[in-house]
Scaffold this active site. Sequence first.
Site, mmCIF file in Angstrom:
data_model
loop_
_atom_site.group_PDB
_atom_site.id
_atom_site.type_symbol
_atom_site.label_atom_id
_atom_site.label_comp_id
_atom_site.label_asym_id
_atom_site.label_seq_id
_atom_site.Cartn_x
_atom_site.Cartn_y
_atom_site.Cartn_z
ATOM 1 N N LYS A 121 0.909 -1.148 0.039
ATOM 2 C CA LYS A 121 -0.131 -0.057 0.174
ATOM 3 C C LYS A 121 0.805 1.155 -0.079
ATOM 4 O O LYS A 121 1.629 1.470 0.895
ATOM 5 C CB LYS A 121 -0.985 -0.057 1.284
ATOM 6 C CG LYS A 121 -1.913 1.385 1.159
ATOM 7 C CD LYS A 121 -2.870 1.052 2.198
ATOM 8 C CE LYS A 121 -3.685 2.360 2.537
ATOM 9 N NZ LYS A 121 -4.748 2.116 3.604
ATOM 10 N N ASP A 226 -13.929 5.287 9.895
ATOM 11 C CA ASP A 226 -14.149 5.186 8.600
ATOM 12 C C ASP A 226 -14.458 3.734 8.261
ATOM 13 O O ASP A 226 -13.813 3.480 7.391
ATOM 14 C CB ASP A 226 -12.891 5.542 7.912
ATOM 15 C CG ASP A 226 -13.318 5.976 6.417
ATOM 16 O OD1 ASP A 226 -14.684 6.030 6.214
ATOM 17 O OD2 ASP A 226 -12.488 5.812 5.251
#
Length: 372
Positions: A121, A226
């Site tokens: 990532k 989130d």
Amino acid sequence: MKLDVDVLRYLSKDDFRVLTAVELGMRNHEIVPSDLIDRIASLKHGGTYKVLKNLLKHKLLHHDSSKYDGFRLTYLGYDFLAIKTMVNRGVFTAVGRQIGVGKESDIFEVAREDGTVMAMKLHRLGRTSFRAVKTKRDYLRHRSSYNWLYLSRLAALKEYAFMKALEEHGFPVPNAVDCNRHCVVMSLIQGYPLVQVKQLQNPETVFDTIIGLVVHLAEHGLIHCDFNEFNIMIDDDEKVTMIDFPQMVSVSHRNAQMYFDRDIECIFKFFGKRFNLSFEERSDDVDDSEVETEESGRPTFSSITKTAGFLDKELAASGFTTKDQDDIQKFIEGNVAEDDVSDNEHESESCQTNIKGFDSLNLDQILRTIEK
């Protein structure tokens, strides 16, 4: 700007030396003066300027002569520095296809020498769709100036630290393998984002599991902030895995209740709309927890007690180990002024990929050649 690791074939040891010199210079310069890069790189026979020209050709640096002749790293240059470090550490030897793209990161497949496939990532804070990052994250504390590479590095540090801590406490998260600069390498989850799932065999069970995770996080002193269908992975056996942790905050945060309620509301809303679950009569405890619920079955933030641990304190609720937090705090308290980078470049960076596959991209072999 494309992440094309084929470019590594054309980069020399001097190229990486100059890239590193620019990175070092950016600690206290928005645009690093050419003569400073030359002094830091210390190449023989004044070869720095030739190398700078080559790096510009591959878009690893950005040239700015508005105030003085200087350079700064682009995200692609930062990518290559992180990838080179990971390969040198033996974390992976090849980069594969892009498997995910978001408003603040790109995710690629990478492979070890034994063929094990993992996920890499690359945090990319500062995209056009994410201009309000400074007001939505706590990486900078009371710092008023910043640059996107610095923010991305902090986001990666934070995610890596939280991922390791959550895994140690039994939460279903990817295995954190390594972290460098804005890059995090983790195990590859065999599943799908919940947002892509149209049918579930046991939607009530999956729903209770997910709500239970929100509650258990809060019991450990953390709120995801989130937690929605985009950051929940589910496999063919309907096993749930949480992903994406840079935004997590402590339950002591001034907006903790708002974040907790928002996470809960996102899950209720998604399951109600996608799987037609009715919550009017769901008053049972969630996932065997003793948390009080509203009439609709929603857990209440006020009833949660931290009985399972204090991860928020262990990680300073900012995602850093103690040493990382100390280093960042020294940086914040120093006289270094990091400024925002040009909006124009980020608006033009699509951050797409041009990666052909593992076989043609043995980075370990390429970088060994560079080091010779």
